[in-house]
Design a protein around this motif. Structure first.
Motif, mmCIF file in Angstrom:
data_model
loop_
_atom_site.group_PDB
_atom_site.id
_atom_site.type_symbol
_atom_site.label_atom_id
_atom_site.label_comp_id
_atom_site.label_asym_id
_atom_site.label_seq_id
_atom_site.Cartn_x
_atom_site.Cartn_y
_atom_site.Cartn_z
ATOM 1 N N ALA A 83 29.263 83.963 50.501
ATOM 2 C CA ALA A 83 30.212 84.774 51.255
ATOM 3 C C ALA A 83 29.564 85.122 52.592
ATOM 4 C CB ALA A 83 30.547 86.050 50.490
ATOM 5 N N VAL A 84 30.370 85.269 53.621
ATOM 6 C CA VAL A 84 29.853 85.603 54.948
ATOM 7 C C VAL A 84 30.384 86.975 55.344
ATOM 8 C CG1 VAL A 84 29.848 84.996 57.401
ATOM 9 C CG2 VAL A 84 29.606 83.207 55.666
ATOM 10 N N ILE A 85 29.451 87.871 55.708
ATOM 11 C CA ILE A 85 29.797 89.232 56.104
ATOM 12 C C ILE A 85 29.559 89.394 57.599
ATOM 13 C CG2 ILE A 85 29.311 91.690 55.768
ATOM 14 C CD1 ILE A 85 28.121 90.932 53.023
ATOM 15 N N SER A 86 30.550 89.924 58.298
ATOM 16 C CA SER A 86 30.372 90.237 59.718
ATOM 17 C C SER A 86 30.955 91.612 59.997
ATOM 18 C CB SER A 86 31.060 89.188 60.609
ATOM 19 O OG SER A 86 32.384 89.573 60.908
ATOM 20 N N GLY A 87 30.863 92.029 61.252
ATOM 21 C CA GLY A 87 31.416 93.317 61.644
ATOM 22 C C GLY A 87 32.913 93.324 61.803
ATOM 23 N N GLY A 88 33.568 92.164 61.614
ATOM 24 C CA GLY A 88 35.020 92.105 61.602
ATOM 25 C C GLY A 88 35.704 92.122 62.949
ATOM 26 N N GLY A 89 34.932 92.185 64.035
ATOM 27 C CA GLY A 89 35.521 92.276 65.362
ATOM 28 C C GLY A 89 35.573 90.944 66.075
ATOM 29 N N PRO A 90 35.595 90.974 67.418
ATOM 30 C CA PRO A 90 35.653 89.737 68.204
ATOM 31 C C PRO A 90 34.270 89.112 68.395
ATOM 32 C CG PRO A 90 35.711 91.647 69.649
ATOM 33 C CD PRO A 90 35.699 92.183 68.240
ATOM 34 N N LEU A 110 33.516 93.995 58.020
ATOM 35 C CA LEU A 110 33.263 95.430 57.912
ATOM 36 C C LEU A 110 33.591 96.047 59.268
ATOM 37 C CD1 LEU A 110 29.871 95.409 55.950
ATOM 38 C CD2 LEU A 110 32.209 95.227 55.083
ATOM 39 N N ASN A 111 34.836 96.405 59.440
ATOM 40 C CA ASN A 111 35.339 96.852 60.734
ATOM 41 C C ASN A 111 34.947 98.302 61.009
ATOM 42 O OD1 ASN A 111 37.476 94.501 61.398
ATOM 43 N ND2 ASN A 111 37.545 94.975 59.213
ATOM 44 N N PRO A 115 35.893 103.143 70.555
ATOM 45 C CA PRO A 115 36.775 103.293 71.720
ATOM 46 C C PRO A 115 36.956 101.988 72.495
ATOM 47 C CG PRO A 115 35.093 105.011 71.678
ATOM 48 C CD PRO A 115 34.704 104.000 70.645
ATOM 49 N N HIS A 116 35.916 101.118 72.472
ATOM 50 C CA HIS A 116 35.968 99.883 73.239
ATOM 51 C C HIS A 116 35.523 98.708 72.365
ATOM 52 C CE1 HIS A 116 36.393 102.461 76.723
ATOM 53 N NE2 HIS A 116 35.274 103.087 76.389
ATOM 54 N N GLU A 117 35.950 97.541 72.727
ATOM 55 C CA GLU A 117 35.478 96.263 72.184
ATOM 56 C C GLU A 117 35.987 95.932 70.786
ATOM 57 O OE1 GLU A 117 31.275 95.849 72.345
ATOM 58 O OE2 GLU A 117 31.205 95.787 74.528
ATOM 59 N N GLN A 118 35.976 96.893 69.869
ATOM 60 C CA GLN A 118 36.263 96.533 68.495
ATOM 61 C C GLN A 118 37.761 96.379 68.230
ATOM 62 O OE1 GLN A 118 34.089 95.657 66.373
ATOM 63 N NE2 GLN A 118 35.029 95.703 64.380
ATOM 64 N N ARG A 119 38.148 95.198 67.836
ATOM 65 C CA ARG A 119 39.471 94.930 67.301
ATOM 66 C C ARG A 119 39.265 93.981 66.133
ATOM 67 N NH1 ARG A 119 40.132 89.838 68.473
ATOM 68 N NH2 ARG A 119 39.360 88.932 70.438
ATOM 69 N N SER A 120 40.020 94.163 65.100
ATOM 70 C CA SER A 120 39.838 93.329 63.913
ATOM 71 C C SER A 120 40.279 91.900 64.200
ATOM 72 C CB SER A 120 40.644 93.904 62.738
ATOM 73 O OG SER A 120 40.177 95.178 62.404
ATOM 74 N N ASN A 121 39.487 90.942 63.765
ATOM 75 C CA ASN A 121 39.913 89.555 63.878
ATOM 76 C C ASN A 121 40.714 89.173 62.631
ATOM 77 O OD1 ASN A 121 38.208 87.982 61.819
ATOM 78 N ND2 ASN A 121 36.606 89.081 62.943
ATOM 79 N N PRO A 122 41.534 88.130 62.711
ATOM 80 C CA PRO A 122 42.440 87.802 61.597
ATOM 81 C C PRO A 122 41.824 86.931 60.507
ATOM 82 C CG PRO A 122 42.893 86.361 63.447
ATOM 83 C CD PRO A 122 41.825 87.314 63.914
ATOM 84 N N TRP A 123 40.515 86.640 60.597
ATOM 85 C CA TRP A 123 39.914 85.665 59.686
ATOM 86 C C TRP A 123 39.137 86.352 58.560
ATOM 87 C CZ3 TRP A 123 42.011 81.288 61.255
ATOM 88 C CH2 TRP A 123 42.291 81.116 62.605
#
Length: 245
Positions: A83-90, A110-111, A115-123
């Motif tokens: 399994a691959v774990i990331s911060g869930g953002g861009p 793991l989102n 205030p800036h930069e972080q938006r959830s990616n769809p994958w």
């Protein structure tokens, strides 16, 4: 000595009952939200092993060679059973999730609310949302069997330094930490060798906690090679130590 004592008001000593009640309610609710994040991450992630956590910049663009390389690597890891774990953002986080999503094993995000930069990616096959950085950091460390770190900024440096500190101090088990990007990391590694190790701030053997590898296939091989000599599942002693991260 008595003259140096300071009068620090305790919560129970606040005379204004409305203010005391408000403070108690706010702090108690805050503690419950922290507990909820730990409980949810435990329930959602305890069965995903083996897993690799991938860190890197949120600002890396899809046409960047590191983004393309990360998609390739995470796809290989996913097909290899990780399994691959990331911060869930861009950025690199998106690349890690995208490659794993297209592979055979779960893609985990793991989102964090920023205030800036972080938006959830769809994958993301598994998506968790955190308000507290430290609860998220525990999840990154607790469920990983290897760390792969692509070039990044302060957040990436924070993650990799914390991971190395936990392993150096014995609070976390020893697992592979692989830096990707020779041109990006070489200067830092040389500085660590000359300044930290050279001045006795770390032991010379602490330098062995990190590997520098660029090719995705070689990274996968290095992770497998590490676990040829030991079980990928944490030992009982390691499980007990990691309860106190």
């Amino acid at each position: 000595m008595n003259g140096n004592r300071k009068n620090v008001t305790r919560l129970r000593q606040i005379i204004d009952q409305d203010r005391a009640t408000s403070l108690k309610a706010r702090e108690s609710w805050h503690m419950f939200t922290i507990m909820a994040e730990f409980i949810e991450s435990t329930e959602r992630l305890s069965t995903i092993r083996p897993a690799v956590t991938i860190f890197g910049s949120a600002r890396t663009k899809p046409d960047d060679p590191y983004y393309v390389q990360c998609v390739d690597l995470s796809h290989r890891l996913s097909d290899a059973g990780f399994a691959v774990i990331s911060g869930g953002g861009p950025g690199i986080m998106e690349a890690a999730n995208k490659g794993a999503y297209e592979g055979a094993s779960p893609s985990v995000g793991l989102n964090i609310e920023l205030p800036h930069e972080q938006r959830s990616n769809p994958w993301q096959n598994i998506s968790l949302s955190f308000r507290h950085f430290f609860a998220r950091k525990v999840a990154f460390v607790k469920y990983a069997d290897a760390y792969v770190v692509f070039p990044g900024g302060f957040g990436t440096m924070d993650e990799v330094s914390e991971v190395l500190t936990l392993m150096q101090t014995g609070k976390s088990r020893r697992i592979p930490v692989i830096l990707v990007g020779t041109s990006f990391w070489s200067g830092l590694l040389e500085w660590i060798k000359v300044q930290m190790a050279g001045n006795g701030m770390i032991a010379p053997e602490d330098l062995n906690l990190v590997q520098l590898i660029d090719e995705p296939a070689n990274i996968v091989d290095a992770i497998f090679a590490f676990y040829e000599a030991r079980d990928i599942e944490p030992s009982e002693d390691e499980r007990q130590r990691m309860l106190y991260l």
